[in-house]
Motif scaffolding. Sequence first.
Motif, PDB file in Angstrom:
ATOM      1  N   ASP A 191       7.771 -11.681  -0.318  1.00 49.16           N
ATOM      2  CA  ASP A 191       7.004 -12.506   0.616  1.00 49.16           C
ATOM      3  C   ASP A 191       6.259 -13.539  -0.212  1.00 49.16           C
ATOM      4  O   ASP A 191       5.290 -13.225  -0.906  1.00 49.16           O
ATOM      5  N   TYR A 192       6.730 -14.786  -0.171  1.00 44.23           N
ATOM      6  CA  TYR A 192       6.117 -15.856  -0.955  1.00 44.23           C
ATOM      7  C   TYR A 192       5.106 -16.663  -0.139  1.00 44.23           C
ATOM      8  O   TYR A 192       4.852 -17.828  -0.433  1.00 44.23           O
ATOM      9  N   GLY A 226      18.231 -15.526   2.045  1.00 48.30           N
ATOM     10  CA  GLY A 226      18.158 -14.555   0.967  1.00 48.30           C
ATOM     11  C   GLY A 226      18.175 -15.147  -0.428  1.00 48.30           C
ATOM     12  O   GLY A 226      18.013 -14.428  -1.418  1.00 48.30           O
ATOM     13  N   HIS A 227      18.349 -16.464  -0.522  1.00 48.55           N
ATOM     14  CA  HIS A 227      18.478 -17.117  -1.823  1.00 48.55           C
ATOM     15  C   HIS A 227      17.276 -16.839  -2.720  1.00 48.55           C
ATOM     16  O   HIS A 227      17.425 -16.453  -3.890  1.00 48.55           O
ATOM     17  N   PHE A 228      16.076 -16.995  -2.185  1.00 49.99           N
ATOM     18  CA  PHE A 228      14.893 -16.869  -3.024  1.00 49.99           C
ATOM     19  C   PHE A 228      14.537 -15.412  -3.329  1.00 49.99           C
ATOM     20  O   PHE A 228      13.810 -15.137  -4.289  1.00 49.99           O
ATOM     21  N   ASN A 229      15.061 -14.471  -2.556  1.00 41.33           N
ATOM     22  CA  ASN A 229      14.947 -13.068  -2.953  1.00 41.33           C
ATOM     23  C   ASN A 229      15.754 -12.839  -4.226  1.00 41.33           C
ATOM     24  O   ASN A 229      15.309 -12.144  -5.144  1.00 41.33           O
ATOM     25  N   GLY A 230      16.944 -13.433  -4.276  1.00 39.57           N
ATOM     26  CA  GLY A 230      17.779 -13.307  -5.471  1.00 39.57           C
ATOM     27  C   GLY A 230      17.153 -13.976  -6.677  1.00 39.57           C
ATOM     28  O   GLY A 230      17.181 -13.444  -7.792  1.00 39.57           O
ATOM     29  N   GLN A 234       4.595 -18.590  -7.498  1.00 33.07           N
ATOM     30  CA  GLN A 234       4.083 -17.558  -6.590  1.00 33.07           C
ATOM     31  C   GLN A 234       4.555 -16.174  -7.025  1.00 33.07           C
ATOM     32  O   GLN A 234       3.793 -15.201  -6.956  1.00 33.07           O
ATOM     33  N   LEU A 235       5.796 -16.085  -7.487  1.00 32.49           N
ATOM     34  CA  LEU A 235       6.346 -14.818  -7.979  1.00 32.49           C
ATOM     35  C   LEU A 235       5.487 -14.257  -9.116  1.00 32.49           C
ATOM     36  O   LEU A 235       5.195 -13.055  -9.149  1.00 32.49           O
ATOM     37  N   VAL A 236       5.100 -15.123 -10.029  1.00 33.03           N
ATOM     38  CA  VAL A 236       4.284 -14.707 -11.171  1.00 33.03           C
ATOM     39  C   VAL A 236       2.961 -14.110 -10.699  1.00 33.03           C
ATOM     40  O   VAL A 236       2.481 -13.111 -11.254  1.00 33.03           O
TER      41      VAL A 236
END
Length: 281
Positions: free
Chosen positions: A109-110, A124-128, A160-162
């Motif tokens: 969840d970004y 699903g691209h950004f999950n990968g 955001q992932l970081v």
Amino acid sequence: MVLYTHKKDLKNALDSFRGDEKIGFVPTMGALHKGHLSLVEKALDENDVVVVSIFVNPTQFNNAEDLKKYPRTLNEDCELLKSLNKNILVYAPEISDIYEDKVAAKNYDYGGLENEMEGKHRKGHFNGVGTILNSLFRIIEPDFAYLGEKDFQQLQIVKQLVEIEKLPVTIIGCPIVREENGLAMSSRNKRLSPQLFEEASIIYKILTEVRRHFKEKTLEELNQMVTERFLSTPNLNLEYFEIADEKTLKSASSKSEDAKYRAFVAVFAGDVRLIDNMPLN
């Protein structure tokens, strides 16, 4: 240049650099071009050791045919990197070294960033993307990671992932590098015919026109202008054009003097999908 195919060997090699020395990281899917090399050069300037990953990540492709056709040129990539600096560490793992016995993406969840533009068209691209980069960051443990602004939405999502994963790495965004005709450099450009390569230069020209008219034209007028330009170029099919807030990536409904805007575009040149973007103010 040393090539590693197993994370255990790479981690052992990097252990000697831990401490006072800075580790820079450039994640790629290979088929390297001058855009990638500009990231590596910046990383070399700012760090004591640089790792370049070369891995075509299956979980970020929502199109199996696109994954199959993605160019794989490991030997040529290694020669390019060696010409820059012989001390670069290259990590080119097999799928099993990354995913072990389960090739699947983690759900992230970004904060809504993943639902805009590319997220709408590549489910699903950004999950990968998050899954592979989370793994690579944990394997390499870099101080700094360098990503290009051509994938601006991805750049914002990785930042955001970081934060989500509480990773001790600073993400550095680097300017888009372009071909002589203005086309944003991409590994996918290698799949374009000479005719389509030249015709695709209109993407940059249209974005430049949008920036030139951003102040005096309304958002509706700009969108209509872009649509008309692409309709007059039959070999290029517009998938989407968005003027969005750089921070939220949400499509702008009006202009605010306090916000920074950027134009985003995705276009099919034949069966090759190209993306580009440009700051507007």
